[in-house]
Design a protein around this motif. Structure first.
Motif, PDB file in Angstrom:
ATOM      1  N   UNK A  37     -33.873   8.829  41.107  1.00  0.00           N
ATOM      2  CA  UNK A  37     -32.522   8.311  41.333  1.00  0.00           C
ATOM      3  C   UNK A  37     -31.653   9.293  42.123  1.00  0.00           C
ATOM      4  N   UNK A  38     -30.749   8.737  42.929  1.00  0.00           N
ATOM      5  CA  UNK A  38     -29.610   9.475  43.474  1.00  0.00           C
ATOM      6  C   UNK A  38     -28.474   9.373  42.453  1.00  0.00           C
ATOM      7  N   UNK A  39     -27.675  10.419  42.364  1.00  0.00           N
ATOM      8  CA  UNK A  39     -26.569  10.416  41.406  1.00  0.00           C
ATOM      9  C   UNK A  39     -25.276  10.762  42.134  1.00  0.00           C
ATOM     10  N   UNK A  40     -24.299   9.876  42.005  1.00  0.00           N
ATOM     11  CA  UNK A  40     -22.974  10.060  42.603  1.00  0.00           C
ATOM     12  C   UNK A  40     -22.055  10.629  41.530  1.00  0.00           C
ATOM     13  N   UNK A  41     -21.452  11.778  41.817  1.00  0.00           N
ATOM     14  CA  UNK A  41     -20.597  12.481  40.860  1.00  0.00           C
ATOM     15  C   UNK A  41     -19.152  12.444  41.319  1.00  0.00           C
ATOM     16  N   UNK A  76     -31.303  13.081  44.963  1.00  0.00           N
ATOM     17  CA  UNK A  76     -30.189  13.729  45.647  1.00  0.00           C
ATOM     18  C   UNK A  76     -28.896  13.539  44.887  1.00  0.00           C
ATOM     19  N   UNK A  77     -27.911  14.394  45.182  1.00  0.00           N
ATOM     20  CA  UNK A  77     -26.583  14.322  44.596  1.00  0.00           C
ATOM     21  C   UNK A  77     -25.569  13.958  45.672  1.00  0.00           C
ATOM     22  N   UNK A  78     -24.631  13.093  45.321  1.00  0.00           N
ATOM     23  CA  UNK A  78     -23.487  12.797  46.181  1.00  0.00           C
ATOM     24  C   UNK A  78     -22.256  13.286  45.428  1.00  0.00           C
ATOM     25  N   UNK A  79     -21.573  14.248  46.009  1.00  0.00           N
ATOM     26  CA  UNK A  79     -20.534  15.009  45.310  1.00  0.00           C
ATOM     27  C   UNK A  79     -19.179  14.638  45.894  1.00  0.00           C
TER      28      UNK A  79
END
Length: 589
Positions: free
Chosen positions: A396-400, A421-424
């Protein structure tokens, strides 16, 4: 791509200046100023596209490319030559793209006629002491003690290898491999023509005069506040990444885009840079800066509508969540912040569903999810883990965002191998994120009395809820927020258990802050692919937090917009396009 055929102009002192033009002279003028050791060739991949929106003027600076060496090489002499060129071409208002040594020229031109500057495009261009990293030590010593010995120490790098390093220095191998051809070979050939090495040594010495003008430049920027766009290669070994923050502090409306590139960003990232430059020129020329061509909405045609669902958690609490897209695509977990819900993402979910299986929960006590009996970020993370298990989500990609960061980072650290991946987005994981407005909260954490709690939670009002959306925003940006989303948030907060949830989470955020070193260890070891989207007017998390994230994640692209804490309320389209590109790019073999 090949440049248009260069033209020649004889300057007043008899020196020949080579330059390229492209586009309709009735379009806004765009002056492209290259750096060492290149020429107008640095812009070969963007000039054809830019010519559709601007009248492009790309000179070879004196002593570079096909231009002559001036009798006395200096940035003053080069600035005078470019001013002559602009007069010759009858250029009034102009955009100025400054790169490297081009900054010492372009900023002089801007300050000489500030009323004619339509905007600045800042690409690895230094105008602050923060830009001088350790690589500058020998040069700084030469400036303070201009002996032959110190000059030799400052300039021995004028070799073929050093010329190549201007392009590839600091770049990861996979990025360096995207440079087409060997542009440094032609640069090195030109550098060895008569008078060129002497000119370069003179300009290295004269860069001191540019540094001496830093205060004057700062005063110009403060007074005139020209529209600006930053394009930066984060692996630049010559100008420190801290320089980006100095520019952002000087220009509080500037959008900044930091790419996984180097000193010559256009060699590896010409396409995204070109798109941003065209959009900046068009937007700046329009009376209303929020009037932009649509991309995401056209792509959304034919998308299935997001589906709202409910899950009864093991503790009996009902969790509401939205899904959209094909479950065979990579999963994208969107985690909202205070005081909102999955509604935060309503403008981007349809477009993202093209490339991802989107999961957007209402965190417990928000939106349509019931509150937990004992709210905490750890309990929230447990709820999200149950949801992911229920949906059989693997990678999963995780949006923070905001309070979604303590939740999402725990989820990431519990299963690091599953993180694509992370979306910050305005998400804090460092002490640098805490600005002065956190002082009452710190006092509450250190001494949790009723009085200190009242001070720390004084923002839990309708006006405080509204400020989450509008706080810090310039009026024209605030006007882009559609409706009054804070009204629904405030209604939910006043349902049973709502205020108790907010107070409990504010207290528990201290535990998130206590985990900063653990988070830093996870980031350092795992280096997840990452994309930063940030609203530069966020009054809750300090802009210095962006630099801390960039230092932790040296391959992360960072895009800092003229927005606020709830960036998607004003910049959903641009954010969705970047997220889509990030997901697609990260999934490529």
């Amino acid at each position: 791509m090949r440049l248009p055929a260069p033209r020649q102009m004889r300057l007043s002192d008899g020196t020949e200046l080579a330059y390229v033009t492209a586009g309709d002279p009735f379009n806004p003028a765009l002056l492209l100023l290259h750096g060492f050791p290149s020429s107008a060739n640095a812009f070969r991949d963007v000039i054809p596209g830019l010519a559709g929106a601007a009248y492009v003027i790309a000179p070879d600076l004196l002593g570079h490319g096909q231009s002559d060496v001036p009798p006395t090489p200096s940035y003053d002499a080069i600035s005078k030559a470019i001013s002559e060129l602009l007069t010759h071409l009858a250029i009034g208002r102009r955009f100025i793209h400054i790169h490297d040594w081009g900054a010492a020229v372009g900023l002089q031109i801007a300050m000489q006629a500030p009323e004619l500057v339509s905007g600045l495009i800042i690409q690895n261009a230094n105008a602050h002491r923060t830009g001088f990293g350790p690589v500058w030590d020998a040069v700084l010593k030469f400036w303070s003690e201009p002996t032959k010995e110190n000059e030799a120490a400052a300039t021995p790098d004028l070799t073929f290898e050093f010329t190549r390093e201007q392009y590839t220095g600091g770049l990861p191998e996979d990025v360096a491999a995207t440079i087409r051809g060997d542009p440094w070979v032609e640069d090195w050939r030109v550098m060895n023509l008569p008078g060129r090495m002497e000119a370069h040594r003179a300009l290295i010495g004269d860069y001191k005069s540019h540094a001496a003008r830093f205060d004057t430049i700062a005063a110009y920027l403060k007074q005139w506040q020209p529209p600006a766009l930053m394009l930066w290669g984060r692996h630049d070994p010559y100008f420190d990444i801290a320089e980006t923050l100095s520019w952002m502090q000087d220009l509080p409306r500037m959008e900044a885009h930091v790419f996984d590139g180097g000193h010559f960003l256009l060699e590896t990232h010409a396409e995204p840079a070109l798109s941003l430059m065209i959009e900046f020129i068009k937007r700046t020329q329009e009376m209303h800066p929020d009037r932009r061509p649509s991309r995401t909405s056209a792509r959304s045609a034919g998308m299935t509508s997001p589906t709202q669902q409910r899950l009864r958690l093991s503790g009996g609490t009902e969790l509401c969540f939205i899904t959209a897209g094909d479950a065979s695509n990579p999963a994208l977990l969107l985690l909202h912040g205070f005081p909102s819900s999955s509604r935060t993402f309503q403008g981007i979910i349809p477009g993202l569903a093209r490339v991802a299986f989107v999961i957007a929960p209402d965190l417990p006590g928000y939106g349509q999810s019931a509150p937990l009996p004992a709210p905490s970020f750890e309990a929230f993370s447990g709820a999200i883990q149950e949801l992911l298990t229920h949906l059989a989500i693997d990678r999963r990609f995780i949006y923070l965002h905001d309070w979604g960061a303590p939740v999402g980072l725990q989820v990431a650290m519990q299963s690091p191998d599953l993180v694509c991946g992370l979306i910050i987005q305005s998400a804090n994981a460092h002490r640098t994120g805490f600005g002065p407005q956190w002082q009452a909260t710190f006092e509450f954490w250190s001494n949790p009395t009723e009085e200190n709690e009242r001070e720390a939670t004084a923002f839990l009002t309708l006006e405080g809820t509204r400020e989450q959306y509008l706080g810090g925003l310039p009026e024209d940006v605030a006007a882009r927020v559609q409706g009054e989303p804070w009204v629904e948030d405030w209604r939910v907060m006043n349902q049973p258990g709502g205020m108790e949830t907010q107070r409990a989470l504010l207290a528990d955020y201290a535990n998130h802050a206590a985990r900063f070193s653990v988070i830093a260890d996870y980031i350092e070891k795992r280096q997840p692919p990452a994309l930063m989207l940030w609203g530069r007017h966020d009054p809750f998390f300090d802009i210095a937090e962006t630099l801390s994230w960039m230092q932790d994640l040296p391959r992360m692209e960072a895009h800092i917009f003229d927005g606020g804490h709830f960036l998607l309320e004003t910049h959903a389209e641009a954010a969705a396009a970047l997220m889509t590109d990030f997901i697609e790019r990260t999934q490529r073999p």
